[in-house]
Scaffold this motif. Sequence first.
Motif, PDB file in Angstrom:
ATOM      1  N   THR A 141     -22.085  -2.689   4.742  1.00 43.35           N
ATOM      2  CA  THR A 141     -22.263  -3.790   5.691  1.00 43.35           C
ATOM      3  C   THR A 141     -22.526  -3.210   7.074  1.00 43.35           C
ATOM      4  O   THR A 141     -22.230  -2.033   7.348  1.00 43.35           O
ATOM      5  N   ASP A 142     -23.062  -4.036   7.944  1.00 43.68           N
ATOM      6  CA  ASP A 142     -23.345  -3.602   9.309  1.00 43.68           C
ATOM      7  C   ASP A 142     -22.306  -4.137  10.286  1.00 43.68           C
ATOM      8  O   ASP A 142     -22.619  -4.447  11.440  1.00 43.68           O
ATOM      9  N   THR A 143     -21.053  -4.264   9.849  1.00 40.99           N
ATOM     10  CA  THR A 143     -20.004  -4.774  10.726  1.00 40.99           C
ATOM     11  C   THR A 143     -19.563  -3.704  11.714  1.00 40.99           C
ATOM     12  O   THR A 143     -19.667  -2.499  11.457  1.00 40.99           O
ATOM     13  N   GLN A 144     -19.062  -4.153  12.859  1.00 46.52           N
ATOM     14  CA  GLN A 144     -18.600  -3.244  13.901  1.00 46.52           C
ATOM     15  C   GLN A 144     -17.118  -2.902  13.776  1.00 46.52           C
ATOM     16  O   GLN A 144     -16.605  -2.117  14.568  1.00 46.52           O
ATOM     17  N   VAL A 145     -16.436  -3.493  12.785  1.00 48.14           N
ATOM     18  CA  VAL A 145     -15.006  -3.225  12.611  1.00 48.14           C
ATOM     19  C   VAL A 145     -14.850  -1.878  11.907  1.00 48.14           C
ATOM     20  O   VAL A 145     -15.460  -1.648  10.856  1.00 48.14           O
ATOM     21  N   PRO A 146     -14.058  -0.937  12.451  1.00 52.64           N
ATOM     22  CA  PRO A 146     -13.911   0.374  11.795  1.00 52.64           C
ATOM     23  C   PRO A 146     -13.143   0.272  10.482  1.00 52.64           C
ATOM     24  O   PRO A 146     -12.333  -0.636  10.276  1.00 52.64           O
ATOM     25  N   VAL A 147     -13.402   1.234   9.594  1.00 57.69           N
ATOM     26  CA  VAL A 147     -12.750   1.241   8.288  1.00 57.69           C
ATOM     27  C   VAL A 147     -11.261   1.519   8.426  1.00 57.69           C
ATOM     28  O   VAL A 147     -10.434   1.036   7.649  1.00 57.69           O
ATOM     29  N   SER A 148     -10.864   2.295   9.430  1.00 57.46           N
ATOM     30  CA  SER A 148      -9.442   2.611   9.614  1.00 57.46           C
ATOM     31  C   SER A 148      -8.621   1.358   9.883  1.00 57.46           C
ATOM     32  O   SER A 148      -7.451   1.278   9.490  1.00 57.46           O
ATOM     33  N   LEU A 149      -9.212   0.364  10.519  1.00 53.27           N
ATOM     34  CA  LEU A 149      -8.475  -0.877  10.769  1.00 53.27           C
ATOM     35  C   LEU A 149      -8.190  -1.606   9.465  1.00 53.27           C
ATOM     36  O   LEU A 149      -7.095  -2.144   9.272  1.00 53.27           O
ATOM     37  N   TYR A 150      -9.159  -1.614   8.533  1.00 53.23           N
ATOM     38  CA  TYR A 150      -8.925  -2.219   7.221  1.00 53.23           C
ATOM     39  C   TYR A 150      -7.842  -1.463   6.451  1.00 53.23           C
ATOM     40  O   TYR A 150      -6.978  -2.064   5.814  1.00 53.23           O
ATOM     41  N   GLN A 151      -7.881  -0.134   6.509  1.00 54.78           N
ATOM     42  CA  GLN A 151      -6.879   0.665   5.807  1.00 54.78           C
ATOM     43  C   GLN A 151      -5.489   0.443   6.393  1.00 54.78           C
ATOM     44  O   GLN A 151      -4.498   0.364   5.666  1.00 54.78           O
ATOM     45  N   GLN A 152      -5.407   0.336   7.716  1.00 53.96           N
ATOM     46  CA  GLN A 152      -4.112   0.075   8.359  1.00 53.96           C
ATOM     47  C   GLN A 152      -3.582  -1.300   7.977  1.00 53.96           C
ATOM     48  O   GLN A 152      -2.386  -1.483   7.760  1.00 53.96           O
ATOM     49  N   LEU A 153      -4.484  -2.275   7.871  1.00 59.52           N
ATOM     50  CA  LEU A 153      -4.071  -3.626   7.481  1.00 59.52           C
ATOM     51  C   LEU A 153      -3.586  -3.658   6.035  1.00 59.52           C
ATOM     52  O   LEU A 153      -2.629  -4.363   5.701  1.00 59.52           O
ATOM     53  N   ASN A 154      -4.223  -2.894   5.163  1.00 61.90           N
ATOM     54  CA  ASN A 154      -3.809  -2.865   3.759  1.00 61.90           C
ATOM     55  C   ASN A 154      -2.484  -2.153   3.551  1.00 61.90           C
ATOM     56  O   ASN A 154      -1.777  -2.416   2.568  1.00 61.90           O
ATOM     57  N   LYS A 155      -2.130  -1.235   4.461  1.00 65.60           N
ATOM     58  CA  LYS A 155      -0.886  -0.482   4.314  1.00 65.60           C
ATOM     59  C   LYS A 155       0.329  -1.249   4.804  1.00 65.60           C
ATOM     60  O   LYS A 155       1.466  -0.823   4.574  1.00 65.60           O
ATOM     61  N   GLN A 156       0.129  -2.333   5.506  1.00 67.31           N
ATOM     62  CA  GLN A 156       1.260  -3.099   6.024  1.00 67.31           C
ATOM     63  C   GLN A 156       2.036  -3.715   4.867  1.00 67.31           C
ATOM     64  O   GLN A 156       1.466  -4.368   3.996  1.00 67.31           O
ATOM     65  N   GLN A 157       3.341  -3.482   4.860  1.00 68.78           N
ATOM     66  CA  GLN A 157       4.202  -4.008   3.811  1.00 68.78           C
ATOM     67  C   GLN A 157       4.727  -5.374   4.246  1.00 68.78           C
ATOM     68  O   GLN A 157       5.196  -5.548   5.358  1.00 68.78           O
ATOM     69  N   GLY A 158       4.635  -6.326   3.364  1.00 66.97           N
ATOM     70  CA  GLY A 158       5.179  -7.645   3.639  1.00 66.97           C
ATOM     71  C   GLY A 158       4.258  -8.530   4.457  1.00 66.97           C
ATOM     72  O   GLY A 158       4.661  -9.632   4.848  1.00 66.97           O
ATOM     73  N   ALA A 159       3.072  -8.047   4.775  1.00 69.97           N
ATOM     74  CA  ALA A 159       2.171  -8.892   5.552  1.00 69.97           C
ATOM     75  C   ALA A 159       1.667 -10.068   4.729  1.00 69.97           C
ATOM     76  O   ALA A 159       1.514 -11.172   5.228  1.00 69.97           O
ATOM     77  N   TYR A 160       1.433  -9.795   3.452  1.00 70.22           N
ATOM     78  CA  TYR A 160       0.960 -10.836   2.558  1.00 70.22           C
ATOM     79  C   TYR A 160       1.910 -10.904   1.373  1.00 70.22           C
ATOM     80  O   TYR A 160       2.124  -9.909   0.688  1.00 70.22           O
ATOM     81  N   LYS A 161       2.488 -12.022   1.172  1.00 70.02           N
ATOM     82  CA  LYS A 161       3.443 -12.194   0.083  1.00 70.02           C
ATOM     83  C   LYS A 161       2.938 -13.311  -0.826  1.00 70.02           C
ATOM     84  O   LYS A 161       2.648 -14.413  -0.372  1.00 70.02           O
ATOM     85  N   VAL A 162       2.856 -12.987  -2.101  1.00 72.94           N
ATOM     86  CA  VAL A 162       2.422 -13.968  -3.083  1.00 72.94           C
ATOM     87  C   VAL A 162       3.638 -14.779  -3.520  1.00 72.94           C
ATOM     88  O   VAL A 162       4.653 -14.220  -3.931  1.00 72.94           O
ATOM     89  N   LYS A 163       3.530 -16.093  -3.427  1.00 71.99           N
ATOM     90  CA  LYS A 163       4.634 -16.954  -3.826  1.00 71.99           C
ATOM     91  C   LYS A 163       4.724 -17.037  -5.332  1.00 71.99           C
ATOM     92  O   LYS A 163       3.716 -17.005  -6.031  1.00 71.99           O
ATOM     93  N   ASP A 164       5.956 -17.126  -5.827  1.00 69.43           N
ATOM     94  CA  ASP A 164       6.169 -17.264  -7.258  1.00 69.43           C
ATOM     95  C   ASP A 164       5.706 -18.632  -7.724  1.00 69.43           C
ATOM     96  O   ASP A 164       5.860 -19.636  -7.024  1.00 69.43           O
ATOM     97  N   PHE A 165       5.153 -18.630  -8.921  1.00 68.33           N
ATOM     98  CA  PHE A 165       4.651 -19.884  -9.494  1.00 68.33           C
ATOM     99  C   PHE A 165       5.829 -20.751  -9.925  1.00 68.33           C
ATOM    100  O   PHE A 165       6.780 -20.270 -10.539  1.00 68.33           O
ATOM    101  N   SER A 166       5.765 -22.020  -9.602  1.00 65.00           N
ATOM    102  CA  SER A 166       6.818 -22.953  -9.975  1.00 65.00           C
ATOM    103  C   SER A 166       6.198 -24.302 -10.288  1.00 65.00           C
ATOM    104  O   SER A 166       5.265 -24.737  -9.610  1.00 65.00           O
ATOM    105  N   LEU A 167       6.706 -24.937 -11.348  1.00 68.17           N
ATOM    106  CA  LEU A 167       6.223 -26.264 -11.710  1.00 68.17           C
ATOM    107  C   LEU A 167       6.840 -27.355 -10.864  1.00 68.17           C
ATOM    108  O   LEU A 167       6.380 -28.487 -10.869  1.00 68.17           O
ATOM    109  N   GLU A 168       7.911 -27.040 -10.097  1.00 67.31           N
ATOM    110  CA  GLU A 168       8.575 -28.040  -9.279  1.00 67.31           C
ATOM    111  C   GLU A 168       7.822 -28.230  -7.986  1.00 67.31           C
ATOM    112  O   GLU A 168       7.344 -27.282  -7.388  1.00 67.31           O
TER     113      GLU A 168
END
Length: 202
Positions: A141-168
């Motif tokens: 892609t021709d984006t101006q965002v550096p790759v290191s910023l994506y790697q730093q975002l992916n290394k963050q723990q707890g930034a994205y949490k998947v909720k458990d599936f529940s029928l309630e």
Amino acid sequence: MEAVSQISEFGKILIFLITGILAVAFAFFVSRRLSPNNPNAEKLTSYECGEEPTGNAWLPFNSRFYVIALIFLLFDVEMVFILPWATVFGDKTIMSIDNRWGWLSLIEMFVFLGILILGLIYVWVKGDLDWIKPKPAIPTTDTQVPVSLYQQLNKQQGAYKVKDFSLEPVATQQTATPAAATAAPIRKPMFKPTFKKPDNES
């Protein structure tokens, strides 16, 4: 005096359909009565091309299967067109009436086969027939965002949490109090419908 048929052409078709349905039903009935019935766990499992059905059925499907199915359908339709061509080209009666029918069908079939073979060569050269491509194409892609910023975002723990599936159903928090909800003004309609009485006919 000629005998008049008591059954119309539609009546003959109806008799033919009824006979076919009864024949199929009789075959199913005989098969049901004569065939052995010994169900077990192996026979009752889903058949997946000889493989053991394990895991969830909603899995990513490889798109190469779709390409192979399209190629099979392509050459299957080709055989359907070749059969009448061979019938016309090999019929001596048609060829004796007018010789141009044979040459017309021959040229038409070569044009049709040429288009299909050209498409097959294009797909072959492009590499879509290879199950495992030797050189995977890495998207760029021709984006101006550096790759290191994506790697730093992916290394963050707890930034994205998947909720458990529940029928309630999830209870939503009400920020407004019931008194405030009742105190809200009621919006009036933007227009008032008017009805005109019809004039009395004299």
